[in-house]
Design a protein around this motif. Structure first.
Motif, PDB file in Angstrom:
ATOM      1  N   GLU A 204       0.826  -1.207   0.000  1.00  0.00           N
ATOM      2  CA  GLU A 204       0.000   0.000   0.000  1.00  0.00           C
ATOM      3  C   GLU A 204       0.863   1.261   0.000  1.00  0.00           C
ATOM      4  OE1 GLU A 204      -3.498   2.079   2.742  1.00  0.00           O
ATOM      5  OE2 GLU A 204      -3.046  -0.064   2.953  1.00  0.00           O
ATOM      6  N   GLU A 207       2.695   1.813  -3.409  1.00  0.00           N
ATOM      7  CA  GLU A 207       1.866   2.439  -4.435  1.00  0.00           C
ATOM      8  C   GLU A 207       1.694   3.929  -4.162  1.00  0.00           C
ATOM      9  OE1 GLU A 207      -2.419   1.814  -6.731  1.00  0.00           O
ATOM     10  OE2 GLU A 207      -1.787   0.422  -5.156  1.00  0.00           O
ATOM     11  N   TRP A 210       4.773   5.722  -5.211  1.00  0.00           N
ATOM     12  CA  TRP A 210       4.826   5.844  -6.665  1.00  0.00           C
ATOM     13  C   TRP A 210       3.981   7.032  -7.133  1.00  0.00           C
ATOM     14  CZ3 TRP A 210       7.132   4.911 -11.032  1.00  0.00           C
ATOM     15  CH2 TRP A 210       6.423   5.017 -12.237  1.00  0.00           C
ATOM     16  N   LEU A 279       6.098  -3.515  -8.039  1.00  0.00           N
ATOM     17  CA  LEU A 279       5.080  -2.654  -8.635  1.00  0.00           C
ATOM     18  C   LEU A 279       5.269  -2.646 -10.151  1.00  0.00           C
ATOM     19  CD1 LEU A 279       2.751  -0.845  -7.592  1.00  0.00           C
ATOM     20  CD2 LEU A 279       4.297   1.099  -7.859  1.00  0.00           C
TER      21      LEU A 279
END
Length: 295
Positions: A204, A207, A210, A279
């Motif tokens: 989590e 992301e 990112w 990812l």
């Protein structure tokens, strides 16, 4: 903060603790107090000597100390580099103290700006004497180069902070020293935030990181720039948020013919790190997304 200083710089902590109260009291009662009463690691705050454009954007954050009687104490080195070193500074008065990061560009004989021409293409030098000195590589030219990089980073920090990019707040610049916000690790109060390279976020948070980094790159692009040297080593992970550092080599995407190539390298550098941690991201797709923000 006290625990960080005491644990990581015990000698400095003992010297500062033993004499700080007396020094501040003397300063308050006697404005003829001599500078030589300060220790080698101390100086009076340089804030009063700075002009408006040498200070950060308004409104000043609450942690900015404007008191002329404040004392700066150097606590140790946070980072060393080819062109500059970053030191931990405590700026304190009798009732307020804050940690700051002081980035100091090295003297001419201690550094080498071997990559500068790659990044500075498209930048103008106003004074003809300075331009000649830069071209000739004289001692004065190297001094100009150091000041040029410090001033560039200062301007980019201000520009990016005002645009809402996740960069440290620029407190002030004096000569080749930039004082900026110290980015603390909220999960280890008093300690510096780790570099992105050294953290292992769960899915989590990965992301979220990112999305934050992509938005930062888009903000740079909307301003007309690429970071030019973006990697997990110059991004700090301060708990749930990322902070981008080391901005002196910002690249003008329109004025530098290598701009898009350096942006592409930035994209592939960050994508490699995120991909290695599971990812699914793509450097070329990111490049197209960022370029769309620039034009």
């Amino acid at each position: 903060m006290q625990n960080y200083v005491e644990n990581n710089f015990p000698d400095t902590f003992e010297r500062r603790s033993a004499g700080a109260d007396a020094r501040h009291t003397d300063r308050a009662n006697d404005w003829n107090y001599l500078d030589d009463q300060l220790s080698e690691s101390q100086r009076w705050s340089t804030w009063p000597a700075t002009e408006k454009l040498m200070r950060g954007p308004l409104p000043y954050p609450e942690f900015v100390i404007e008191d002329a009687g404040a004392i700066d104490t150097e606590l140790g080195v946070l980072k060393t580099g080819k062109e500059a070193d970053v030191f931990l500074i405590e700026r304190a008065t009798t009732d307020q103290h804050v940690l700051l990061a002081a980035k100091r560009y090295r003297s001419p004989e201690q550094r080498s700006f071997t990559r500068s021409s790659t990044y500075t293409e498209g930048r103008n030098v106003k004074r003809s004497r300075d331009a000649r000195a830069l071209k000739n590589g004289s001692t004065y030219g190297r001094i100009v180069e150091a000041s040029r990089w410090a001033n560039s980073e200062w301007q980019y920090l201000r520009l990016c902070f005002e645009a809402g990019a996740p960069v440290p707040y620029p407190v002030q610049i004096m000569g080749t020293e930039i004082l900026m916000e110290f980015i603390e690790d909220p999960e280890a109060p008093g300690a510096a935030a780790p570099r992105l390279q050294h953290v292992r976020p769960g899915p989590e948070r990965l992301e979220s990181y990112w999305m934050q980094l992509v938005e930062a790159m888009k903000t740079f692009a909307r301003l007309g720039f690429a970071h030019g040297d973006l990697s997990p080593y110059n991004v700090l992970a301060a708990g749930e948020r990322l902070v981008v550092i080391d901005l002196p080599q910002f690249v003008d995407l329109a004025g530098n013919e290598r701009g898009v190539g350096l942006l592409q390298r930035d994209c592939h550098n960050v994508c490699a790190w995120f991909s290695a941690r599971g990812l699914a991201v793509d450097g070329d797709a990111l490049l197209a997304e960022i370029i769309a923000e620039a034009w």
